[in-house]
Design an enzyme around this catalytic site. Structure first.
Site, PDB file in Angstrom:
ATOM      1  N   LYS A  10      34.424   3.254 -15.557  1.00  0.00           N
ATOM      2  CA  LYS A  10      35.540   2.818 -14.716  1.00  0.00           C
ATOM      3  C   LYS A  10      35.043   1.810 -13.685  1.00  0.00           C
ATOM      4  O   LYS A  10      34.385   2.170 -12.714  1.00  0.00           O
ATOM      5  CB  LYS A  10      36.208   3.977 -13.988  1.00  0.00           C
ATOM      6  CG  LYS A  10      37.585   3.567 -13.415  1.00  0.00           C
ATOM      7  CD  LYS A  10      38.070   4.475 -12.310  1.00  0.00           C
ATOM      8  CE  LYS A  10      37.656   4.007 -10.948  1.00  0.00           C
ATOM      9  NZ  LYS A  10      38.249   2.697 -10.526  1.00  0.00           N
ATOM     10  N   CYS A  31      24.336  -3.268  -0.628  1.00  0.00           N
ATOM     11  CA  CYS A  31      23.881  -2.049   0.037  1.00  0.00           C
ATOM     12  C   CYS A  31      22.431  -2.135   0.484  1.00  0.00           C
ATOM     13  O   CYS A  31      22.032  -1.473   1.439  1.00  0.00           O
ATOM     14  CB  CYS A  31      24.065  -0.858  -0.902  1.00  0.00           C
ATOM     15  SG  CYS A  31      23.254  -1.067  -2.506  1.00  0.00           S
ATOM     16  N   GLU A  51      27.488   0.497   8.258  1.00  0.00           N
ATOM     17  CA  GLU A  51      27.419  -0.557   7.261  1.00  0.00           C
ATOM     18  C   GLU A  51      28.622  -1.491   7.418  1.00  0.00           C
ATOM     19  O   GLU A  51      29.769  -1.056   7.387  1.00  0.00           O
ATOM     20  CB  GLU A  51      27.403   0.053   5.861  1.00  0.00           C
ATOM     21  CG  GLU A  51      27.110  -0.931   4.751  1.00  0.00           C
ATOM     22  CD  GLU A  51      26.968  -0.249   3.402  1.00  0.00           C
ATOM     23  OE1 GLU A  51      26.074  -0.638   2.628  1.00  0.00           O
ATOM     24  OE2 GLU A  51      27.758   0.676   3.110  1.00  0.00           O
TER      25      GLU A  51
END
Length: 492
Positions: A188, A296, A397
């Protein structure tokens, strides 16, 4: 010469027909509704994406389970040949895939898309080599005891939920090792970045991968929730954010489905007085702002020792002022758009909050781009200096082109600041002192530590985090062993 909108409209003819692919059949039945894909560079709709519902998830899992015995029993050498052929096809399709990536999420051609294709080729080729090299072991026993040995086996059906910021890279890090180990897959992608996944499926079919070994469902949160909670899933591999990971853990707990998570990061980059600044400044600046900061493992906190702080800040400012923000289809562009309107609103809100809280002093950027770029989701590189290490800006973040520069005095202070977040994915150090390097390799709390312009991953080495950055590993032997279940056999 054509402008930005004209270039993107012309390039959009390569967009594939999108839908779920189950047992080799493409379905455009949007039982879960429709998502309008907006080109990040223009802000204009360029495709209508039919979303799968729960019935498609059931069908995809059933197809993967039906194909599992055949693929498990396919000789490793045959699996290797298919994956090697897939790597060749990805390489041959490099220009197409790079443009598709740019249209999909705005990654720049010159500083992202083509590199992601190269990574995908390398990762697929690397894991092809593991397909016929997995082996068990014979356990040392006495003559009167049972004969004991182990067999490496696939888990079965693996659910893979991949990230939107680098979907081709995420595909290549997850699918080849799982396939090499003999697993089947239900994939997905994010509903707003489906195009590279569709193309990957097409290339896998051309490479000779049997129908049903990979199945694809496209949908939003409801589709993902149905997939990770499905009783027919034997393992889950997810790349994304900690909040979604927590929901997946809750869903997986019903069937005790094992997990591997590659989550967010807030990497620190410690630049010491003795660093080679001629190399450290360009690396540290460019790497932190790559892919519009949507990564990330990017070193978004630059920690600079006081003795070289002013010099480094001046060097960063001079470099950022020359970075080109613009059309991601043009090779000279360094900073492209953020992925969508939601990302634009989130990042600009973080910048405004940092200004209001006086988290640091803004020296560059901070506003949405105007002019020809005003229709897209562009935020030029933004730099804050003298940042408070305890501020929200330094702790959370951003996932946007925002660099925080923080001064420190001693090695101990620098390590404390670096380790002072919940994240633990990657850290970086710029120093000529190899004794310090050995100390910091142990002292820094992260899954990876890179020294002196070394990047954040190597395909033959494990990559992953600690803390809220996740658990499990991708890359290297550890990456394929995440998809291997070891069986012990005792013969009396």
């Amino acid at each position: 010469m054509n402008g930005l909108r004209e270039r993107h409209a012309e390039a959009a003819h390569i967009l594939p027909k999108v839908g779920s692919i189950i047992a080799g059949d493409l379905s455009t039945d949007g039982a879960g509704g429709t998502h309008l894909h907006v080109n990040p560079a223009t802000g204009e709709v360029q495709a209508s994406i039919p979303l799968s519902g729960a019935d498609a998830v059931d069908a995809a899992v059933a197809a993967a389970r039906a194909a599992a015995p055949m693929w498990r029993d396919t000789p490793g050498a045959k699996r290797r040949e298919i994956l090697e052929r897939l790597a060749e096809l990805i390489q041959a399709d490099a220009e197409h895939l790079a443009t598709l990536s740019t249209l999909e999420n705005g990654v720049t051609r010159g500083f992202g898309a083509t590199r992601f294709v190269s990574f995908a080729v390398a990762w697929t080729r690397y894991y092809a080599g593991w397909a016929d090299r997995l082996e068990g072991l014979v356990v040392d026993t006495t003559q009167d005891e049972a004969f004991v040995y182990t067999i490496p086996e696939p888990f079965g059906v693996v659910a893979m939920v991949i990230t939107w910021n680098a979907p081709l890279l995420s595909l290549a890090m997850k699918l080849p090792p799982a396939l090499a180990a003999g697993n089947t897959i239900v994939l997905k992608p994010a509903e707003f970045t489906p195009f590279t996944s569709i193309r990957f499926m097409e290339l896998a079919h051309q490479a000779g991968l049997p129908d049903g070994v990979i199945n694809l469902v496209i949908g939003g949160a409801d589709t993902g929730a149905a997939l990770v909670a499905h009783k027919g899933i034997d393992k889950i591999s997810f790349t994304g954010g900690p909040i979604t990971a927590g929901r997946i853990m809750q869903a997986a707990s019903t069937h005790l489905t094992p997990l591997v998570f590659e989550l967010g990061g807030k990497g620190a980059n410690l630049i010491f007085d003795d660093a080679d600044l001629a190399e450290a400044i360009p690396f540290s600046t460019g790497f932190a702002l790559a892919n519009s900061g949507q990564g990330c493992a990017l070193p978004t906190r630059m920690l600079v020792q006081r003795g070289v702080y002013d010099h480094v800040v001046a060097g960063v400012q001079a470099m950022v002022e020359h970075l080109v923000t613009g059309d991601p289809l043009l090779e000279a562009t360094f900073t492209g758009p953020l992925v969508n309107q939601a990302a634009l609103e989130r990042v600009t809100a973080i910048i405004e909050k940092a200004k209001a809280e006086k988290a640091g002093r803004l020296i560059l950027g901070g506003e949405r781009a105007g002019g020809e770029l005003s229709g897209g989701f562009f935020v030029p590189p933004t730099v804050f200096v003298d940042v408070d290490p305890d501020s929200s800006l330094a702790q959370n973040e951003v996932f946007g082109p925002v660099l925080s520069i923080i001064p420190f005095d001693t090695e101990e202070e620098g390590v404390a600041i670096a380790n002072g977040t919940e994240y633990g994915l990657t850290n970086y150090v710029q120093t000529r002192d190899m004794r310090r390097a050995r100390r910091l390799a142990r002292a820094l709390r992260s899954g990876t530590v890179g020294f002196n312009t070394a990047g954040n991953m190597h395909l033959a080495a494990p990559f992953g985090g600690v803390g809220v950055s996740g658990f499990g590993r991708e890359g290297g032997k550890e990456g394929i062993m995440e998809f291997v279940s070891t069986k012990t056999v005792l013969l009396g």
